[in-house]
Design an enzyme around this catalytic site. Sequence first.
Site, mmCIF file in Angstrom:
data_model
loop_
_atom_site.group_PDB
_atom_site.id
_atom_site.type_symbol
_atom_site.label_atom_id
_atom_site.label_comp_id
_atom_site.label_asym_id
_atom_site.label_seq_id
_atom_site.Cartn_x
_atom_site.Cartn_y
_atom_site.Cartn_z
ATOM 1 C CB SER A 17 33.911 145.509 1.246
ATOM 2 O OG SER A 17 33.486 144.457 0.437
ATOM 3 C CB SER A 38 42.932 148.737 -10.141
ATOM 4 O OG SER A 38 42.264 148.801 -8.905
HETATM 5 C C1 LIG Z 1 38.232 143.097 -11.458
HETATM 6 C C2 LIG Z 1 37.483 143.372 -10.205
HETATM 7 O O1 LIG Z 1 37.052 142.429 -9.528
HETATM 8 N N1 LIG Z 1 37.329 144.651 -9.876
HETATM 9 C C3 LIG Z 1 36.619 145.065 -8.672
HETATM 10 C C4 LIG Z 1 37.416 146.130 -7.946
HETATM 11 O O2 LIG Z 1 37.559 147.244 -8.788
HETATM 12 P P1 LIG Z 1 38.912 147.673 -9.533
HETATM 13 O O3 LIG Z 1 38.598 149.040 -10.105
HETATM 14 O O4 LIG Z 1 39.144 146.632 -10.564
HETATM 15 O O5 LIG Z 1 40.010 147.679 -8.516
HETATM 16 O O6 LIG Z 1 36.692 146.540 -6.782
HETATM 17 C C5 LIG Z 1 35.419 147.152 -7.077
HETATM 18 C C6 LIG Z 1 34.817 147.613 -5.766
HETATM 19 O O7 LIG Z 1 34.601 146.562 -4.887
HETATM 20 C C7 LIG Z 1 34.537 146.159 -7.825
HETATM 21 O O8 LIG Z 1 33.343 146.808 -8.174
HETATM 22 C C8 LIG Z 1 35.263 145.628 -9.056
HETATM 23 O O9 LIG Z 1 34.522 144.633 -9.681
HETATM 24 MG MG LIG Z 2 31.465 144.089 -0.209
#
Ligand SMILES: CC(=O)N[C@H]1[C@@H](OP(=O)(O)O)O[C@H](CO)[C@@H](O)[C@@H]1O
Ligand SMILES: [Mg+2]
Length: 557
Positions: A67, A520
């Site tokens: 991605s 995250s």
């Molecule tokens: C705040 C943020 O943008 N978080 C993103 C990010 O996830 P995190 O779990 O926050 O790292 O990556 C994911 C996958 O692409 C997406 O679904 C999500 O929205």
């Molecule tokens: Mg993507």
Amino acid sequence: MNNQQRSLLLEKSSLFIPPQGVKLSYGTSGFRADAAIMESTVYRVGILAALRSMKTGAVIGLMITASHNQVSDNGVKIADPSGGMLTQEWEPFADLIANAPHPHSLVQLIDDFLKKENIELEGGKAAVVLLGRDTRPSGESLTEAAKQGITSILRSTPIDEGILTTPQLHWMVRARNRGMKASESDYFEQLASSFRCLLDLVPQENCNKDINDKLIVDGADGVGGDKLCILKKMFTDLCIDVRNCGSGVLNEGVGADYVQKEKVAPRGFGPADVGIRCASLDGDADRLVYFIMPSDSHNKIELVDGDKILSLFAVFVKEQLSIILKHDGMVEDKSYQPTLGVVQTAYANGAATDYVKQLGLETAITPTGVKFLHEKAAEYDIGIYFEANGHGTILFSEPFLGWLERKNDEVSTKAKGSEQEKAVLRLLAVSRLINQAVGDALSGLFLVEAILQHKGCTIHGWNSLYHDLPSRQLKVKVVDRASIVTANAETVVVKPDGIQEAISAETAKYPKGRCFVRPSGTEDVVRVYAEAVTQEAADSLARAVAGLVNQFLGPSS
Ligand SMILES: CC(=O)N[C@H]1[C@@H](OP(=O)(O)O)O[C@H](CO)[C@@H](O)[C@@H]1O
Ligand SMILES: [Mg+2]
């Protein structure tokens, strides 16, 4: 498993030994890491895909992409028979086989899993796995690894669809399993015809409105730009200037993730683009944001994010639905009340959530990650979901589509040319245009364009539907981010003890303050999100809470 299968697996898997000391986990985006260490993982996901196809008796998808990550990374994820994400029940098995150290342990894990899941390798349907990859240079050799994995299971066939956007592959899997036309050109054809249908239904008074016809799209130097170039040739009356189409480095200073996080214009955009409608796709074209170039010399853009796209879709769908539900423009039809709901995460701007509530729509919040939003949206007849970062779609239930088709038959004889007929046709077109499997930047883009035309609305008008509350996101590195446990769709922390009380006390100091923290799922950090009435207040709240996170969890050394 029989001896032939066992020796095939042992022989092939001995060519794909995982690098020592690497432990991967199947997260929200599947497995993702530096491409150099992904081969054995992709091989094993190939095995998993073949087993999933046998278990479900359906076609499965395997997408090779990282991605919006840097070009040297790569990743792999599975599309289930519905075209959605791999069922969460199989994620632990994905982790187990990806991390099995040697062929014998791998074969043992597979054998145990076959028994647990009652998968018959010899009877039942043969496995079919569709393969897609983004434009990363490592994609080709990783596709080979996936094919080796798939063919490590007897009676399993890989079908290589080449370079695709992630949503295209999901769309193809869904279409195939429903016995529909499922090639890439069918995908383009469906988007083109449903978009054309929406344009043909634009109200007369808005047909010639000057909404600034030109659209400039940042293709992130990835697959989305290439596919958009094919699509735009199908519309001679639509002026789309596609930039960053692959001549630069993928995701480097370009793409929806960069634009949304940094709030700056991508490479290749300049003063000549001020005031024009601009959009940005991410590296595999499953995220879409719009933006407006500023008129001053600073590079800071006005971001029109996933929340705004969701709001635009919600307004349009609600309007069309109310037209249909009104007999002769007067009486509500009480015989069937379709449910319409909007699904967001806690990252949705508070102003966006207030806006959709004001529209009278039901709103729901889920944890971060598309699989959660998608699952919730599927509970409604029409479920609209978006993450603020631009991933989202609109889901239509089968009963609702059946009802719309019946309405269509009814109005096409009794009320030909009526507003009601047009509204039915519009919603049917939306259900074909917008990807029903996953969020899709290309189909989302064409729906945005159609709605703006329908409303005779400029990007400036759209952007002023509501004004975002100032917000700030911070990342905090801690010793162990897993020690934070959240509840209520990640809006409160239940562990460690006392931290939520401290966060709440801090937040209460700020008028209209809102703040939450969560580990995250894709990076080794704790994320802090804060919102308040001024930017200074949002910044200060975020900083104070980041301090609390450090205090309670201890900073990483
Ligand atoms: C705040 C943020 O943008 N978080 C993103 C990010 O996830 P995190 O779990 O926050 O790292 O990556 C994911 C996958 O692409 C997406 O679904 C999500 O929205
Ligand atoms: Mg993507």
